[in-house]
Design a protein around this motif. Sequence first.
Motif, PDB file in Angstrom:
ATOM      1  N   UNK A 124      33.611  10.923  69.912  1.00  0.00           N
ATOM      2  CA  UNK A 124      34.481   9.891  70.475  1.00  0.00           C
ATOM      3  C   UNK A 124      35.164   9.086  69.387  1.00  0.00           C
ATOM      4  N   UNK A 125      34.670   9.153  68.169  1.00  0.00           N
ATOM      5  CA  UNK A 125      35.323   8.429  67.082  1.00  0.00           C
ATOM      6  C   UNK A 125      35.303   6.940  67.322  1.00  0.00           C
ATOM      7  N   UNK A 126      36.348   6.275  66.874  1.00  0.00           N
ATOM      8  CA  UNK A 126      36.399   4.823  67.030  1.00  0.00           C
ATOM      9  C   UNK A 126      37.262   4.405  68.216  1.00  0.00           C
ATOM     10  N   UNK A 127      37.673   5.364  69.036  1.00  0.00           N
ATOM     11  CA  UNK A 127      38.432   5.033  70.242  1.00  0.00           C
ATOM     12  C   UNK A 127      39.890   4.733  69.994  1.00  0.00           C
ATOM     13  N   UNK A 128      40.387   5.013  68.791  1.00  0.00           N
ATOM     14  CA  UNK A 128      41.788   4.709  68.483  1.00  0.00           C
ATOM     15  C   UNK A 128      42.749   5.774  68.991  1.00  0.00           C
ATOM     16  N   UNK A 129      42.248   6.951  69.339  1.00  0.00           N
ATOM     17  CA  UNK A 129      43.120   8.036  69.777  1.00  0.00           C
ATOM     18  C   UNK A 129      42.907   8.307  71.267  1.00  0.00           C
ATOM     19  N   UNK A 130      43.627   7.609  72.147  1.00  0.00           N
ATOM     20  CA  UNK A 130      43.423   7.809  73.584  1.00  0.00           C
ATOM     21  C   UNK A 130      44.158   9.034  74.128  1.00  0.00           C
ATOM     22  N   UNK A 131      44.816   9.821  73.267  1.00  0.00           N
ATOM     23  CA  UNK A 131      45.611  10.937  73.750  1.00  0.00           C
ATOM     24  C   UNK A 131      44.813  12.219  73.907  1.00  0.00           C
ATOM     25  N   UNK A 132      43.611  12.296  73.349  1.00  0.00           N
ATOM     26  CA  UNK A 132      42.868  13.544  73.451  1.00  0.00           C
ATOM     27  C   UNK A 132      41.384  13.342  73.218  1.00  0.00           C
ATOM     28  N   UNK A 133      40.597  14.295  73.670  1.00  0.00           N
ATOM     29  CA  UNK A 133      39.153  14.283  73.452  1.00  0.00           C
ATOM     30  C   UNK A 133      38.827  15.245  72.319  1.00  0.00           C
ATOM     31  N   UNK A 134      37.967  14.814  71.402  1.00  0.00           N
ATOM     32  CA  UNK A 134      37.603  15.631  70.248  1.00  0.00           C
ATOM     33  C   UNK A 134      36.162  16.115  70.367  1.00  0.00           C
TER      34      UNK A 134
END
Length: 163
Positions: free
Chosen positions: A108-118
């Motif tokens: 989920x990382x730090x939630x800065x990229x709401x465009x895709x799931x990693x």
Amino acid sequence: MNEDHKNEPVFIRSRWGTRRYVYNPGNPIGLALIIGTLLFAGGMMYNLQEDLSWSEWELDDAVHAAARTLETTPQRLTFGDDYADLIHDAIDATKEGPSTHVKVSPEWGNGEDPTGDRFDIRTTDTKTRYCMTLTPPQPEDSDDPLAPDPVVTLSVQVTKGSC
């Protein structure tokens, strides 16, 4: 050929108290059969071990083939499924290596990229990791049990290394 070995039979009765016949190491053909059997058994054990572990190139091929499959085929998310399940199933479908050792973890990382799931993809057999990004993000589960299963067309990006 030595005169002693000429009269030796290829098979002799076992001296271990059974009535079975065994290879005779005193005969050159019997000795060759013993060595050949050991080499064959060793080769089969090596081949079996190779089939039970991932190689770097098998994982690379499986991850990229799974990415192509996920991108070209619309995916239906049934109740309880998530993108990690879809990735794991797509890697299984490639038949590249033993599917039991593949780990697909959401990153989920730090939630800065709401465009895709990693997702981080790795095995216990290899050192290489892959990061797969799926766009659009996974839709929320519906509270309505009669709602149809969502179908998504994914855009997939694969990079080598951790997410």
